[in-house]
Design an enzyme around this catalytic site. Structure first.
Site, mmCIF file in Angstrom:
data_model
loop_
_atom_site.group_PDB
_atom_site.id
_atom_site.type_symbol
_atom_site.label_atom_id
_atom_site.label_comp_id
_atom_site.label_asym_id
_atom_site.label_seq_id
_atom_site.Cartn_x
_atom_site.Cartn_y
_atom_site.Cartn_z
ATOM 1 N N ARG A 27 39.044 -0.735 9.201
ATOM 2 C CA ARG A 27 37.484 -0.934 9.393
ATOM 3 C C ARG A 27 36.887 -0.872 10.737
ATOM 4 O O ARG A 27 35.584 -0.499 10.983
ATOM 5 C CB ARG A 27 37.023 -1.887 8.400
ATOM 6 C CG ARG A 27 37.077 -1.737 6.997
ATOM 7 C CD ARG A 27 36.538 -3.127 6.069
ATOM 8 N NE ARG A 27 35.243 -3.198 6.109
ATOM 9 C CZ ARG A 27 34.452 -2.863 5.320
ATOM 10 N NH1 ARG A 27 34.948 -2.344 4.380
ATOM 11 N NH2 ARG A 27 33.156 -2.919 5.305
ATOM 12 N N TRP A 75 33.159 -6.804 14.073
ATOM 13 C CA TRP A 75 32.683 -5.472 15.048
ATOM 14 C C TRP A 75 31.374 -5.985 15.804
ATOM 15 O O TRP A 75 30.400 -6.056 15.207
ATOM 16 C CB TRP A 75 32.529 -4.144 14.234
ATOM 17 C CG TRP A 75 32.551 -3.063 14.888
ATOM 18 C CD1 TRP A 75 33.487 -2.209 15.410
ATOM 19 C CD2 TRP A 75 31.213 -2.303 15.048
ATOM 20 N NE1 TRP A 75 32.960 -1.141 15.925
ATOM 21 C CE2 TRP A 75 31.526 -1.212 15.911
ATOM 22 C CE3 TRP A 75 30.034 -2.746 15.121
ATOM 23 C CZ2 TRP A 75 30.669 -0.097 16.449
ATOM 24 C CZ3 TRP A 75 28.958 -1.709 15.499
ATOM 25 C CH2 TRP A 75 29.453 -0.443 16.074
ATOM 26 N N GLU A 482 32.334 19.563 12.419
ATOM 27 C CA GLU A 482 33.361 18.793 11.821
ATOM 28 C C GLU A 482 34.530 18.446 13.054
ATOM 29 O O GLU A 482 35.192 17.633 13.105
ATOM 30 C CB GLU A 482 33.943 19.038 10.672
ATOM 31 C CG GLU A 482 34.745 18.146 9.883
ATOM 32 C CD GLU A 482 34.428 16.486 9.928
ATOM 33 O OE1 GLU A 482 35.326 15.864 9.790
ATOM 34 O OE2 GLU A 482 33.315 16.237 10.294
ATOM 35 N N HIS A 505 22.618 32.213 24.583
ATOM 36 C CA HIS A 505 21.347 31.242 24.651
ATOM 37 C C HIS A 505 21.523 30.071 25.480
ATOM 38 O O HIS A 505 20.625 29.152 25.262
ATOM 39 C CB HIS A 505 20.580 31.226 23.435
ATOM 40 C CG HIS A 505 20.214 32.280 22.780
ATOM 41 N ND1 HIS A 505 19.131 33.259 23.069
ATOM 42 C CD2 HIS A 505 20.603 32.998 21.744
ATOM 43 C CE1 HIS A 505 19.077 34.183 22.265
ATOM 44 N NE2 HIS A 505 20.090 34.135 21.404
ATOM 45 N N LYS A 600 35.052 2.174 10.170
ATOM 46 C CA LYS A 600 35.359 2.835 8.963
ATOM 47 C C LYS A 600 34.065 3.016 8.092
ATOM 48 O O LYS A 600 33.534 4.078 7.852
ATOM 49 C CB LYS A 600 36.350 2.647 8.184
ATOM 50 C CG LYS A 600 36.689 3.407 6.939
ATOM 51 C CD LYS A 600 37.319 4.913 7.203
ATOM 52 C CE LYS A 600 37.711 5.580 6.143
ATOM 53 N NZ LYS A 600 37.803 7.121 6.536
#
Length: 605
Positions: A27, A75, A482, A505, A600
């Site tokens: 995680r 975290w 992705e 562009h 995660k």
């Protein structure tokens, strides 16, 4: 993001908690900690450490016995990673221990009030505020102490609480951050993710927002934060503990890439209806009359799920001829969107707990919208709060970087698009054509994966790049986005994705030999347009890696992928680029399963 594990029973708790923390390492985290007690020795004993769980394990004393405990991987939000900021947090007397996922929005105000009352804080965290509020509550029971503290909290939380004066229980609560109870034989578990539980029990109860639970060794009960009793029926987790093992692979990312043929076969199994050239999606709760009334589809997701949503929107427009688009869920609710009763909203989240997506779902439901979920976890918050949906059946995905779940999500959108299309104006012939294409996908994915050695060599050619450009047109553009994200996430190489039609562009100014371009070049009606873009890049000495159905003369290298139906080709064209990102990161010595700064399951805003 953060991880919670807890246990109460008869077994030695420390090894169980450490094993659970290791199961949650995917995680993403920066520190960890553990606190334990037992009925015979109710005093709380705690160990914390900055870094990986192995650092914590090395600090745990040999004599660290107990039968009740909670543990955490953090975290960082409030305060940098450190031993002091690691969870659990204790009050001044060392009687109350709290682990917490989420963010307390009014932590600064509460901290100031507690400071004024003489409380001294040891950490910079918002969680320590909650610990002191619980400790200072005059209530007679632990449940009421926690409830009184939560009434003062604004924000999100998944918490587990121990108290030395109540050694026979753990109290947990949820608001916006997952909490799952594991029901054992005269033992109870709690975690933020079933990954920490499946080695010991597959019987689980998932708490709803605003719900609490008391765990004792032989019993549990659930109730609201207001005190009303709730009914909780355990469900059986479909995944085995072995699903979380590496199965001989060096990394989870490699394992999960290699599982995609089987995963796609699983999401198709039992859903195809050859008689009517359509598919069965029984969980949609959307009958034919309702489906014909849909005038627009809006797909909401974050990161990889957002890119899957972009591909899904194109599939829905092409096959069902319903206007469709995708938008980051993290932006949607902040722009005061117009919620149209004729619009079908689709919320996409691998975990089913992504906070930004869940908050968007709740806002939409408040405004009376019909919302479907596309998720990978049965019983997750988004699955429960939506009107219906599709499970993507990818199986557990442990690596922070999503691969097989992304692919299965796009295939699920193909099924949804076919279902809607056949209800509306898609012909039987086109239905049969798409079904034939879907059935070919697992074999074609396996064919791509068999060429991994070739892609590994190409990764070596491009691993020295400081930056890379990814381009594609229409169907190819979400593939480019992705693939660009995958490279960034796992290799830390800067990458940008643009529609190939936008090169002149502005982005052409970046083209030079030191900046390679990855081009998505399918054999469709835009083939010559895409080839013209390659000419533009080559004229400026740009290096080109093409992903195509045939060798591209202007490319320095081409990864050739099998041809499917035009609408389904993007599903296949992304898979070699997952391998490219993986082997590039491997070349650079990155921590592939745990990329820096990432988690995660993003359960905070």
């Amino acid at each position: 993001m953060c991880g919670i594990v807890g246990y109460i029973g008869k077994r030695d708790v420390a090894p169980l908690l450490l094993e659970g923390l290791q199961r949650l390492e995917y995680r993403g985290y920066d520190s960890s900690g553990i606190v334990i007690s037992s009925p015979k020795s109710p005093a709380l004993k705690m160990v914390k450490a900055k870094g990986r769980v192995r650092e914590l394990e090395a600090r745990v004393p040999k004599r660290f016995a107990g039968s009740t405990g909670i543990a955490h991987t953090r975290w960082a939000t409030h305060g940098a990673p450190s031993d002091l900021n690691a969870h659990p947090h204790l009050d001044a007397e060392g009687k109350v221990a709290v682990v917490h996922n989420g963010i307390i929005d009014n932590a600064s105000d509460l901290r100031a009030r507690l400071n004024a009352d003489g409380v001294e804080f040891l950490s910079e965290t918002d969680t320590e505020v909650l610990t002191h509020l619980i400790a200072r509550s005059p209530a007679a029971t632990l449940e009421e102490k926690v409830r009184e503290a939560l009434r003062l909290i604004e924000g999100t939380y998944g918490i587990a609480v121990m108290h030395a004066d109540f050694p026979d229980r753990i109290v947990v609560a949820r608001n916006g951050s997952p909490v799952v109870l594991g029901i054992g034989e005269k033992e109870m578990f709690v975690a933020s993710d079933v990954a920490a539980l499946v080695s010991h029990t597959r019987q689980v109860v998932t708490l709803d927002d605003g719900e609490m639970a008391t765990l004792k060794a032989d019993d549990f009960r659930t109730y609201t934060t207001e005190g009303s009793t709730t009914s909780a029926t355990p469900t059986t987790v479909e995944w085995e503990a072995e699903s979380y093992d590496m199965s001989g692979h060096d990394t989870y990312m490699h394992k999960e890439i290699s599982e995609q043929a089987e995963a796609v076969d699983r999401v198709l199994r039992g859903r195809i209806d050859d008689r009517f050239s359509t598919v069965h999606l029984g969980g949609l709760n959307l009958d034919a009359r309702d489906a014909r009334g849909v005038r627009r589809v809006k797909i909401l997701g974050c990161g990889t799920s957002y890119h899957a949503g972009q591909m899904g929107a194109q599939l829905i427009e092409e096959l069902a001829r319903i206007p469709a688009d995708a938008e980051p869920a993290s932006e949607f609710r902040y722009r005061n969107p117009v919620v149209d009763p004729d619009t079908l909203y689709v919320a996409v989240s691998q975990s089913g707990e992504t906070y930004d997506v869940l908050a968007a779902v709740q806002e939409l439901k408040r405004k009376g919208a019909r919302v479907l979920g596309v998720v990978n976890v049965v019983g997750s918050a988004i699955a429960r709060e939506t009107d219906g949906g599709v499970y993507v059946h990818a199986g557990p995905e442990v690596c922070v970087v999503s691969t097989k779940c992304f692919t299965n999500t796009v295939v699920s959108f193909a099924l949804l698009a076919l279902h809607l299309g056949r209800i509306r104006d898609l012909s039987v012939a086109d239905g049969k054509r798409i079904i034939a294409g879907l059935r070919k996908l697992p074999g074609q994915i396996a064919e791509i994966l068999d060429r991994e050695d070739e892609i590994e060599k190409l990764a070596g050619e491009y691993a020295d790049a400081r930056s890379m450009m990814f381009i594609g047109r229409v169907r190819g553009y979400p593939v480019a986005r992705e693939a660009s994200l995958k490279l960034k996430e796992v290799s830390y190489i800067h990458a940008e994705a643009y529609p190939a039609s936008e090169l002149k562009h502005g982005p052409l100014a970046l083209i030079e030999p030191a900046m390679p371009t990855v081009a998505i070049v399918p054999d469709d009606d835009l083939l010559e347009k895409n080839r013209a873009a390659l000419e533009e890049i080559k004229a400026r000495d740009g290096r080109i890696l093409a992903v195509a159905h045939q060798e591209q003369p202007k490319a320095d290298h081409t990864i050739v992928v099998p041809k499917n139906e035009d609408e389904l080709d993007p599903i296949l064209m992304g898979i070699p680029l997952q391998l490219l990102a993986y082997h590039t990161a491997l070349n650079l010595g990155r921590d592939i399963d745990k990329p820096r700064n990432l988690a995660k399951s993003v359960t905070v805003e």
